[in-house]
Scaffold this active site. Structure first.
Site, mmCIF file in Angstrom:
data_model
loop_
_atom_site.group_PDB
_atom_site.id
_atom_site.type_symbol
_atom_site.label_atom_id
_atom_site.label_comp_id
_atom_site.label_asym_id
_atom_site.label_seq_id
_atom_site.Cartn_x
_atom_site.Cartn_y
_atom_site.Cartn_z
ATOM 1 N NE ARG A 1 -14.397 32.293 22.692
ATOM 2 C CZ ARG A 1 -14.631 30.861 22.762
ATOM 3 N NH1 ARG A 1 -15.207 30.340 23.769
ATOM 4 N NH2 ARG A 1 -13.886 30.027 22.001
ATOM 5 C CG HIS B 1 -14.027 28.727 17.117
ATOM 6 N ND1 HIS B 1 -12.889 29.003 17.704
ATOM 7 C CD2 HIS B 1 -14.326 27.737 17.953
ATOM 8 C CE1 HIS B 1 -12.422 28.758 18.656
ATOM 9 N NE2 HIS B 1 -13.425 27.982 18.965
ATOM 10 C CD GLN C 1 -12.129 23.315 18.326
ATOM 11 O OE1 GLN C 1 -12.118 24.249 19.286
ATOM 12 N NE2 GLN C 1 -11.974 21.992 18.319
ATOM 13 C CG ASP D 1 -20.753 23.874 17.308
ATOM 14 O OD1 ASP D 1 -20.601 23.677 18.782
ATOM 15 O OD2 ASP D 1 -20.499 24.917 16.632
ATOM 16 C CB CYS E 1 -15.743 22.812 18.448
ATOM 17 S SG CYS E 1 -17.077 23.559 18.710
ATOM 18 N NE ARG F 1 -8.881 25.911 20.190
ATOM 19 C CZ ARG F 1 -9.797 26.704 20.755
ATOM 20 N NH1 ARG F 1 -11.032 26.001 20.959
ATOM 21 N NH2 ARG F 1 -9.625 28.029 20.904
HETATM 22 N N1 NVA Z 1 -20.829 27.458 17.746
HETATM 23 C C1 NVA Z 1 -20.246 27.391 19.186
HETATM 24 C C2 NVA Z 1 -18.810 27.036 19.457
HETATM 25 C C3 NVA Z 1 -18.400 27.138 20.839
HETATM 26 C C4 NVA Z 1 -16.952 26.941 21.033
HETATM 27 C C5 NVA Z 1 -20.595 28.909 19.706
HETATM 28 O O1 NVA Z 1 -20.181 29.923 19.028
HETATM 29 O O2 NVA Z 1 -21.091 29.208 20.921
HETATM 30 N N1 CP Z 2 -14.420 24.868 21.823
HETATM 31 C C1 CP Z 2 -14.281 26.135 22.324
HETATM 32 O O1 CP Z 2 -13.644 27.084 21.853
HETATM 33 O O2 CP Z 2 -14.264 25.725 23.736
HETATM 34 P P1 CP Z 2 -14.655 27.186 24.852
HETATM 35 O O3 CP Z 2 -15.766 27.762 24.368
HETATM 36 O O4 CP Z 2 -14.554 26.263 25.913
HETATM 37 O O5 CP Z 2 -13.436 27.966 24.487
#
Ligand code: NVA
Ligand code: CP
Length: 312
Positions: free
Chosen positions: A105, A132, A135, A220, A260, A288
């Site tokens: 990540r 992502h 997800q 989101d 998500c 997930r």
């Molecule tokens: N768009 C959000 C998704 C979090 C799971 C982010 O990148 O922070």
């Molecule tokens: N939806 C998702 O990826 O959640 P987290 O940021 O908690 O991992």
């Protein structure tokens, strides 16, 4: 020589392979509910590199490895030499000589691409600024469980043209549905992702128009990780883009609400929608775990390699 398969975006798998993962995830979920676990990944290790925060992703990958008889290693920039400037290429060569699969990540999509280029083992994108895909595996699984296959249906995306929006666009092409993306000016999705998925995506400014008769309504956060400084400006720009009960009324009467998570009630979604009867957000979160177990199994052992009788 065995070809190492990566999952840097949904596009790394064919539609048939994506369906294999989802079908297997549904099977694995049922097995867990019966209290059955196989040890398909016994003695295997997943390295989890987190350069951003996470609740769901960390808990699901780590628990998934435990359930499959393997082990997961949590690695952060603060606790590894990655944070002190060891090159991604060197880190990839070293880590991938010891573990069996890597999950990352991070910010730039190019970081996961560089890591994968030098890795001997599969690399999974667990969220970048661009995509992502994990997800979306869970979201497609949830949709199938709730309503059957998504071919020919319509999803409305309301809000930021961000990483989740991009993965929904790829999913639209690969799973055969249409995505109406309603984004405010200045927050459109990446034109390259739009172009790739042009036959399955329509861009709107007016969320009410985009939501008409939709089978899934999804959104989101307005400020993703790394955009904390833009929060105030974004709150203004996204005024009118909250998913409300009135917007849900425009969609199909059986429409699902997806998110998500983490969600910000009163911002991108009204509390009565996310906490209401059409919301499937907790199933998405649970899935997930199951979807990623199936993904890791496919990447490490092979697609379709499991035998149902392996389930003890
Ligand atoms: N768009 C959000 C998704 C979090 C799971 C982010 O990148 O922070
Ligand atoms: N939806 C998702 O990826 O959640 P987290 O940021 O908690 O991992």
């Amino acid at each position: 020589m065995t070809v190492v398969r990566h999952f840097l975006s949904l596009n790394d798998l064919s539609a048939a392979e994506l369906w294999q993962v989802i079908d297997r995830a549904i099977e694995m979920k049922a097995a867990v509910k019966r209290g059955q676990f196989d040890e398909a990944l016994k003695n295997r290790t997943l390295a989890m590199i987190f350069e951003k925060s996470s609740t769901r992703t960390r808990v699901s990958f780590e628990t998934g490895m435990t359930q499959m008889g393997g082990h997961a290693l949590f690695l952060s920039p603060e606790s590894t030499q990655l944070g002190r400037g060891e090159p991604v290429e060197d880190s990839a060569r070293v880590i991938s000589r010891m573990v069996d699969v890597v999950m990352i990540r991070t910010f730039e999509q190019s970081m996961v691409e560089r890591f994968a280029e030098y890795s001997r083992v599969p690399v999974i994108n667990a969220l970048t600024d661009q995509f992502h895909p994990c997800q979306l595996l869970a979201d497609m699984m949830t949709w199938v469980e709730q309503r059957g296959r998504p071919e020919g249906k319509t999803v409305v995306w309301v809000g930021d043209g961000n990483n989740m929006c991009h993965s929904w666009m790829n999913a639209a092409r690969l799973f055969g549905f249409h995505l109406n993306a309603a984004c405010p000016e200045g927050y459109d999705p990446d034109p390259e992702v739009m172009a790739l998925n042009k036959d399955n995506v329509t861009l709107f400014r007016d969320p009410a128009e985009a939501a008409k008769a939709a089978d899934v309504v999804t959104t989101d956060t307005w400020a993703s990780m790394g955009q904390e400084d833009e929060k105030q400006a974004r709150m203004q720009a996204f005024d009118g883009y909250q998913v409300t009960e009135a917007m849900m009324q425009l969609a199909d009467k059986d429409a699902l609400f997806m998110h998500c998570l983490p969600a910000y009630r009163g911002m991108e979604v009204a509390a009565d929608v996310i906490d209401g009867p059409q919301s499937v957000v907790w199933d998405e979160a649970e899935n997930r775990l199951h979807a990623q177990k199936a993904l890791v199994e496919a990447l490490v052992i092979g697609f379709g390699a499991h035998k149902p009788e392996q389930l003890a």
